[in-house]
Design an enzyme around this catalytic site. Sequence first.
Site, PDB file in Angstrom:
ATOM      1  N   LYS A 170       5.703 -13.573  26.175  1.00 30.86           N
ATOM      2  CA  LYS A 170       6.014 -12.954  24.884  1.00 30.86           C
ATOM      3  C   LYS A 170       4.780 -13.156  24.014  1.00 30.86           C
ATOM      4  CE  LYS A 170       6.956 -13.378  20.954  1.00 30.86           C
ATOM      5  NZ  LYS A 170       6.150 -12.828  19.823  1.00 30.86           N
ATOM      6  N   GLY A 201       7.555  -8.353  21.571  1.00 36.11           N
ATOM      7  CA  GLY A 201       8.686  -8.502  20.659  1.00 36.11           C
ATOM      8  C   GLY A 201       8.394  -9.498  19.554  1.00 36.11           C
ATOM      9  N   GLY A 203       8.952 -13.027  17.317  1.00 40.04           N
ATOM     10  CA  GLY A 203       9.158 -14.441  17.620  1.00 40.04           C
ATOM     11  C   GLY A 203      10.613 -14.887  17.531  1.00 40.04           C
ATOM     12  N   PRO A 204      11.239 -14.695  16.368  1.00 40.43           N
ATOM     13  CA  PRO A 204      12.601 -15.205  16.233  1.00 40.43           C
ATOM     14  C   PRO A 204      13.624 -14.471  17.115  1.00 40.43           C
ATOM     15  CG  PRO A 204      11.590 -14.797  14.090  1.00 40.43           C
ATOM     16  CD  PRO A 204      10.691 -14.185  15.110  1.00 40.43           C
ATOM     17  N   GLY A 207      11.021 -14.231  21.320  1.00 33.47           N
ATOM     18  CA  GLY A 207      10.438 -15.561  21.551  1.00 33.47           C
ATOM     19  C   GLY A 207      11.524 -16.612  21.672  1.00 33.47           C
ATOM     20  N   GLU A 245       0.647 -26.159  22.168  1.00 27.31           N
ATOM     21  CA  GLU A 245      -0.707 -26.160  21.605  1.00 27.31           C
ATOM     22  C   GLU A 245      -0.558 -25.724  20.160  1.00 27.31           C
ATOM     23  OE1 GLU A 245      -3.572 -27.001  22.862  1.00 27.31           O
ATOM     24  OE2 GLU A 245      -2.846 -27.350  24.902  1.00 27.31           O
ATOM     25  N   CYS A 279      -7.777 -22.581  16.006  1.00 27.47           N
ATOM     26  CA  CYS A 279      -7.009 -23.817  15.802  1.00 27.47           C
ATOM     27  C   CYS A 279      -7.899 -25.048  15.845  1.00 27.47           C
ATOM     28  CB  CYS A 279      -5.882 -23.921  16.821  1.00 27.47           C
ATOM     29  SG  CYS A 279      -6.382 -23.492  18.478  1.00 27.47           S
ATOM     30  N   GLU A 369      -3.394 -26.657   7.622  1.00 26.44           N
ATOM     31  CA  GLU A 369      -4.191 -25.671   8.349  1.00 26.44           C
ATOM     32  C   GLU A 369      -4.149 -24.350   7.568  1.00 26.44           C
ATOM     33  OE1 GLU A 369      -2.711 -24.254  12.266  1.00 26.44           O
ATOM     34  OE2 GLU A 369      -4.744 -24.663  12.932  1.00 26.44           O
TER      35      GLU A 369
HETATM   36  P1  NAP Z   1       3.664 -18.600  14.909  1.00 30.82           P
HETATM   37  O1  NAP Z   1       4.721 -18.021  14.054  1.00 30.82           O
HETATM   38  O2  NAP Z   1       3.799 -20.007  15.340  1.00 30.82           O
HETATM   39  O3  NAP Z   1       3.500 -17.638  16.178  1.00 30.82           O
HETATM   40  C1  NAP Z   1       3.095 -17.997  17.473  1.00 30.82           C
HETATM   41  C2  NAP Z   1       3.962 -17.278  18.499  1.00 30.82           C
HETATM   42  O4  NAP Z   1       5.297 -17.760  18.429  1.00 30.82           O
HETATM   43  C3  NAP Z   1       4.066 -15.780  18.274  1.00 30.82           C
HETATM   44  O5  NAP Z   1       4.192 -15.123  19.504  1.00 30.82           O
HETATM   45  C4  NAP Z   1       5.341 -15.689  17.467  1.00 30.82           C
HETATM   46  O6  NAP Z   1       5.906 -14.413  17.455  1.00 30.82           O
HETATM   47  C5  NAP Z   1       6.195 -16.690  18.178  1.00 30.82           C
HETATM   48  N1  NAP Z   1       7.329 -17.169  17.403  1.00 30.82           N
HETATM   49  C6  NAP Z   1       7.507 -17.164  16.051  1.00 30.82           C
HETATM   50  N2  NAP Z   1       8.711 -17.684  15.739  1.00 30.82           N
HETATM   51  C7  NAP Z   1       9.318 -18.022  16.893  1.00 30.82           C
HETATM   52  C8  NAP Z   1      10.570 -18.618  17.217  1.00 30.82           C
HETATM   53  N3  NAP Z   1      11.452 -18.968  16.276  1.00 30.82           N
HETATM   54  N4  NAP Z   1      10.878 -18.829  18.518  1.00 30.82           N
HETATM   55  C9  NAP Z   1       9.998 -18.512  19.478  1.00 30.82           C
HETATM   56  N5  NAP Z   1       8.805 -17.940  19.231  1.00 30.82           N
HETATM   57  C10 NAP Z   1       8.452 -17.709  17.955  1.00 30.82           C
HETATM   58  O7  NAP Z   1       2.294 -18.459  14.207  1.00 30.82           O
HETATM   59  P2  NAP Z   1       1.825 -17.206  13.316  1.00 30.82           P
HETATM   60  O8  NAP Z   1       2.941 -16.714  12.466  1.00 30.82           O
HETATM   61  O9  NAP Z   1       1.205 -16.247  14.196  1.00 30.82           O
HETATM   62  O10 NAP Z   1       0.775 -17.914  12.395  1.00 30.82           O
HETATM   63  C11 NAP Z   1       1.207 -18.836  11.378  1.00 30.82           C
HETATM   64  C12 NAP Z   1       0.272 -20.012  11.295  1.00 30.82           C
HETATM   65  O11 NAP Z   1       0.290 -20.732  12.541  1.00 30.82           O
HETATM   66  C13 NAP Z   1      -1.188 -19.668  11.119  1.00 30.82           C
HETATM   67  O12 NAP Z   1      -1.532 -19.425   9.812  1.00 30.82           O
HETATM   68  C14 NAP Z   1      -1.851 -20.889  11.677  1.00 30.82           C
HETATM   69  O13 NAP Z   1      -1.906 -21.920  10.747  1.00 30.82           O
HETATM   70  C15 NAP Z   1      -0.956 -21.296  12.801  1.00 30.82           C
HETATM   71  N6  NAP Z   1      -1.455 -20.815  14.110  1.00 30.82           N
HETATM   72  C16 NAP Z   1      -2.017 -21.703  14.955  1.00 30.82           C
HETATM   73  C17 NAP Z   1      -2.499 -21.266  16.182  1.00 30.82           C
HETATM   74  C18 NAP Z   1      -3.109 -22.190  17.148  1.00 30.82           C
HETATM   75  O14 NAP Z   1      -3.806 -21.736  18.046  1.00 30.82           O
HETATM   76  N7  NAP Z   1      -2.889 -23.479  17.061  1.00 30.82           N
HETATM   77  C19 NAP Z   1      -2.436 -19.939  16.525  1.00 30.82           C
HETATM   78  C20 NAP Z   1      -1.837 -19.039  15.645  1.00 30.82           C
HETATM   79  C21 NAP Z   1      -1.350 -19.507  14.460  1.00 30.82           C
HETATM   80  P3  NAP Z   1       5.462 -13.399  16.246  1.00 30.82           P
HETATM   81  O15 NAP Z   1       4.114 -12.966  16.598  1.00 30.82           O
HETATM   82  O16 NAP Z   1       6.466 -12.324  16.308  1.00 30.82           O
HETATM   83  O17 NAP Z   1       5.527 -14.195  14.966  1.00 30.82           O
END
Ligand code: NAP
Length: 462
Positions: A170, A201, A203-204, A207, A245, A279, A369
Amino acid sequence: MKAHDGLYIDGAWRPAESRDVIEVVNPADEQVIGKVPAGGALDVDTAVRAARAALPGWAATPPAERAARLAALRDVMTARKDEIAETVTAELGAPPQFSQTVHAGVPIAVADSYAELAATHSFEEKVGNSTVLHEPIGVVGAITPWNYPLHQIVAKVAPALAAGCTIVLKPAEDTPLTAQLFAEAVHEAGVPAGVFNLVTGLGPVAGQALAEHPGVDLVSFTGSTAVGRQIGAVAGAAVKKVALELGGKSANVILPSADLAKAVSVGVANVMSNSGQTCSAWTRMLVHRDQYDEAVELAGAAAAKYGDRIGPVVSAKQQARVRGYIEKGIAEGARLVAGVPESPRERGCFVSPTVFADVTPEMTVAQEEIFGPVLTILRYEDEEDALRIANGTVYGLAGAVWAADEAEAVAFARRMDTGQVDINGGRFNPLAPFGGYKQSGVGRELGGHGLAEYLQTKSLQF
Ligand code: NAP
Ligand code: MG
């Protein structure tokens, strides 16, 4: 941009059960460049069933044959490198040159490393009167972010394939086109039907359904600590393995003996690269008080030069988030030495390269972050103070140390609570284990350590 209107499940593009769609936006001009299905729980279930059905066959495939599929995958990705780079540029906004060398180049190197590891790894070892078998853990649910859209996928899928696991991916909703291109490459490489499946798709929805699915044996997640925490809780309740990660707030420690100009210029470049959406970025620069003013001046001048060279951030939502942090930094009393809180252009999700001086360790911009092109510069009194500040966040993903003498830098690095430290600007190594201490995560990716995450052991006693 080419977009499939189906999901890649069991070796073919199939219509989604869900009628929802994701509009993919180019953050440079905010135009819609494609539409992909937003899969639902039913689609995830279909994909997990396909992965389960394919598991016995793939797990029993000799490692040399799995290695051959990975080598073919590397070759297809290499042949389609330009297309990969163009797709990442279109949906993430990365400058074309950076997309070529990093967004396309690094995943090719990682796929290559796993073609090699699958062929050479010992999936059996002798321990006293036991033979220990290293067997695939099963069906992997992979959830990836948008910041390095192909790298994050390959860092999970390649070792999983090498181990003999099957996968449901996903990808991030912001970058599904890169994931579709990868699915095409897997297909072209001759990976058997059902071994790799893609459900685009939200995340919520998709995912969460994947993380909760009882047919998934290991959930491997890269993204925010907030979502990682939830996924860890769900996996823990179901007693399934989880790899996380998560975020970082890495320290770039410039010791007094270091080449200050070099350390500052490499440090600024590290943060501005990929518009700060890394990250492991060294977002906190730690400088001795005697060199502080000089470092601030150098960093401000270096950041100003990045003005037109960095791309936008991934989305309007991310832009608003980053700008919110810049405003918060100003409100908490940090001094802006480069950048402006407003958007530097009329159109597109741009944030100007930003440097904050007079940052103290407890400020929000020094703790959280930001995931944008924002560098904070903190002052330290002595080495002990530098160490306290470096280790003083909930994160521990990466870091850097600079000193005239390598041994001096290494001595400091040994005391840092973090998973990676670059010594005097050391280069990225695609074989070195990557992952976090503390709340930056659980588990390691890349190289042999990354492969081990997808294996479980069985001991036979004689
Ligand atoms: P995120 O919400 O954690 O998204 C990462 C992945 O998880 C995406 O595929 C996301 O889908 C999915 N996801 C979101 N909610 C979920 C849930 N409840 N259950 C299962 N999967 C779920 O991160 P983001 O919204 O892309 O970014 C938010 C912040 O996270 C950034 O500003 C940054 O600080 C941090 N971030 C860190 C990394 C890293 O490499 N450590 C990478 C990206 C972001 P969707 O794409 O549909 O939301
Ligand atoms: Mg999200």
